[in-house]
Scaffold this active site. Sequence first.
Site, PDB file in Angstrom:
ATOM      1  N   ASN A 271       0.874  -1.175   0.000  1.00  0.00           N
ATOM      2  CA  ASN A 271       0.000   0.000   0.000  1.00  0.00           C
ATOM      3  C   ASN A 271       0.914   1.228   0.000  1.00  0.00           C
ATOM      4  OD1 ASN A 271      -1.812   2.021   0.468  1.00  0.00           O
ATOM      5  ND2 ASN A 271      -2.467   1.314   2.497  1.00  0.00           N
ATOM      6  N   TRP A 272       1.052   1.811  -1.193  1.00  0.00           N
ATOM      7  CA  TRP A 272       1.976   2.946  -1.308  1.00  0.00           C
ATOM      8  C   TRP A 272       1.386   4.245  -0.754  1.00  0.00           C
ATOM      9  CZ3 TRP A 272       4.590   2.425  -6.847  1.00  0.00           C
ATOM     10  CH2 TRP A 272       5.553   1.394  -6.784  1.00  0.00           C
ATOM     11  N   LYS A 273       0.098   4.240  -0.464  1.00  0.00           N
ATOM     12  CA  LYS A 273      -0.588   5.452   0.037  1.00  0.00           C
ATOM     13  C   LYS A 273      -0.305   6.629  -0.899  1.00  0.00           C
ATOM     14  CE  LYS A 273      -0.458   3.343   4.543  1.00  0.00           C
ATOM     15  NZ  LYS A 273      -0.402   3.469   6.000  1.00  0.00           N
TER      16      LYS A 273
ATOM     17  N   HIS B 174      -9.785   1.071   4.485  1.00  0.00           N
ATOM     18  CA  HIS B 174      -8.546   1.274   5.242  1.00  0.00           C
ATOM     19  C   HIS B 174      -8.809   2.252   6.394  1.00  0.00           C
ATOM     20  CE1 HIS B 174      -4.493   2.540   6.246  1.00  0.00           C
ATOM     21  NE2 HIS B 174      -4.066   1.434   5.673  1.00  0.00           N
TER      22      HIS B 174
ATOM     23  N   GLU C  40      -7.238   4.675   7.463  1.00  0.00           N
ATOM     24  CA  GLU C  40      -7.008   6.089   7.129  1.00  0.00           C
ATOM     25  C   GLU C  40      -8.214   6.670   6.374  1.00  0.00           C
ATOM     26  OE1 GLU C  40      -3.150   5.620   5.281  1.00  0.00           O
ATOM     27  OE2 GLU C  40      -2.304   5.143   7.236  1.00  0.00           O
TER      28      GLU C  40
ATOM     29  N   GLU D 219      -6.000  -5.065  10.395  1.00  0.00           N
ATOM     30  CA  GLU D 219      -5.046  -3.981  10.580  1.00  0.00           C
ATOM     31  C   GLU D 219      -5.366  -3.235  11.876  1.00  0.00           C
ATOM     32  OE1 GLU D 219      -2.850  -2.902   6.773  1.00  0.00           O
ATOM     33  OE2 GLU D 219      -4.478  -1.487   7.034  1.00  0.00           O
TER      34      GLU D 219
ATOM     35  N   GLY E 264       1.770   2.334  10.754  1.00  0.00           N
ATOM     36  CA  GLY E 264       2.704   3.443  10.645  1.00  0.00           C
ATOM     37  C   GLY E 264       3.364   3.836  11.950  1.00  0.00           C
TER      38      GLY E 264
ATOM     39  N   SER F  95       2.872  -2.073  10.442  1.00  0.00           N
ATOM     40  CA  SER F  95       4.308  -2.113  10.750  1.00  0.00           C
ATOM     41  C   SER F  95       4.978  -3.441  10.396  1.00  0.00           C
ATOM     42  CB  SER F  95       4.549  -1.754  12.212  1.00  0.00           C
ATOM     43  OG  SER F  95       4.143  -0.416  12.455  1.00  0.00           O
TER      44      SER F  95
ATOM     45  N   GLY G  19       2.689  -1.092   4.346  1.00  0.00           N
ATOM     46  CA  GLY G  19       2.730   0.332   4.013  1.00  0.00           C
ATOM     47  C   GLY G  19       4.165   0.810   3.870  1.00  0.00           C
ATOM     48  N   GLY G  20       4.684   1.423   4.918  1.00  0.00           N
ATOM     49  CA  GLY G  20       6.016   2.035   4.906  1.00  0.00           C
ATOM     50  C   GLY G  20       7.109   1.176   4.274  1.00  0.00           C
TER      51      GLY G  20
HETATM   52  P1  PGA Z   1       2.441   0.357   7.707  1.00  0.00           P
HETATM   53  O1  PGA Z   1       1.010   0.537   7.004  1.00  0.00           O
HETATM   54  O2  PGA Z   1       3.034  -0.914   7.165  1.00  0.00           O
HETATM   55  O3  PGA Z   1       3.219   1.557   7.343  1.00  0.00           O
HETATM   56  O4  PGA Z   1       2.183   0.247   9.172  1.00  0.00           O
HETATM   57  C1  PGA Z   1       0.165  -0.551   6.784  1.00  0.00           C
HETATM   58  C2  PGA Z   1      -1.110  -0.085   6.142  1.00  0.00           C
HETATM   59  O5  PGA Z   1      -1.525   1.049   6.375  1.00  0.00           O
HETATM   60  O6  PGA Z   1      -1.751  -0.846   5.386  1.00  0.00           O
END
Ligand code: PGA
Length: 256
Positions: free
Chosen positions: A15-17, A101, A103, A173, A179, A219, A240-241
């Site tokens: 997930n590159w956001k 998600h 977010e 999640e 994050g 994470s 994500g990250g």
């Molecule tokens: P993260 O994000 O790996 O940076 O914690 C995961 C996600 O939001 O799907």
Amino acid sequence: MTMSISKMKALIAANWKMNKDIKEAVSFVKSFEKLIKNAKNIDIVICPPFTLFSELNQLLKNSKIKLGAQNMHFEDKGTFTGEISPLMLKDAGCEYVILGHSERRQYFNETDDLINKKVKSALRHNLKPILCIGETLQQRDNNKTREIIENQLINCLNDINENEIKNLVVAYEPVWAIGTGKNAAPEQAEEVHKFIRSLLLKIYNKKISDNARIIYGGSVKPENIKCLMKMKNINGTLVGGASLDPKSFAEICNAA
Ligand code: PGA
């Protein structure tokens, strides 16, 4: 036929956001593909921002990497300024779509009811929804994890029958792990994954519950992927990250 859970093909999704421009994305894919040459028996998906679809779809034509979106509207077309439809995603070469998600829930006020409409629409168009559910730290501290997970899952799957559901992926999640660098302990995640599988059994049937891919997000890094993937009910991850760097994302795919 039901498959044994532990033999299920893992799904590793990036997930590159809201990150990367065309140049950065192309350079990522070029290095990443070399690093995952030997990765077998996993599905790898990249969910980039919409502006990168056209370029990446070309680049990934003969690749084992699949494309996914980070969100979509539930309608096919119409007067919805700023939105993107499932038909457009299919046209752009998308196979998966992340829905609900945290977010999106937190910053864009997405509710279970809206997410339910999106999941239905994705399934109707043969897109594979990656439905995200998870509790906040406060909810976990108040022993509300199960209640939250159960409500989110039931509400987001409302009115979806067993014939429609087969392409669904559920992503657990925990909001407090996204994050933050603080992943759920493998046993902690496994407990919730097992609970999600039992809910799918309750709502649907054994075949659907056994075959559902339940992936973990929050994470995930090269350092913790192995322990997470050892858990029986963890069938992959949403990253994500650590998916922004080709080396660390390749390490995660190779370890899975
Ligand atoms: P993260 O994000 O790996 O940076 O914690 C995961 C996600 O939001 O799907």
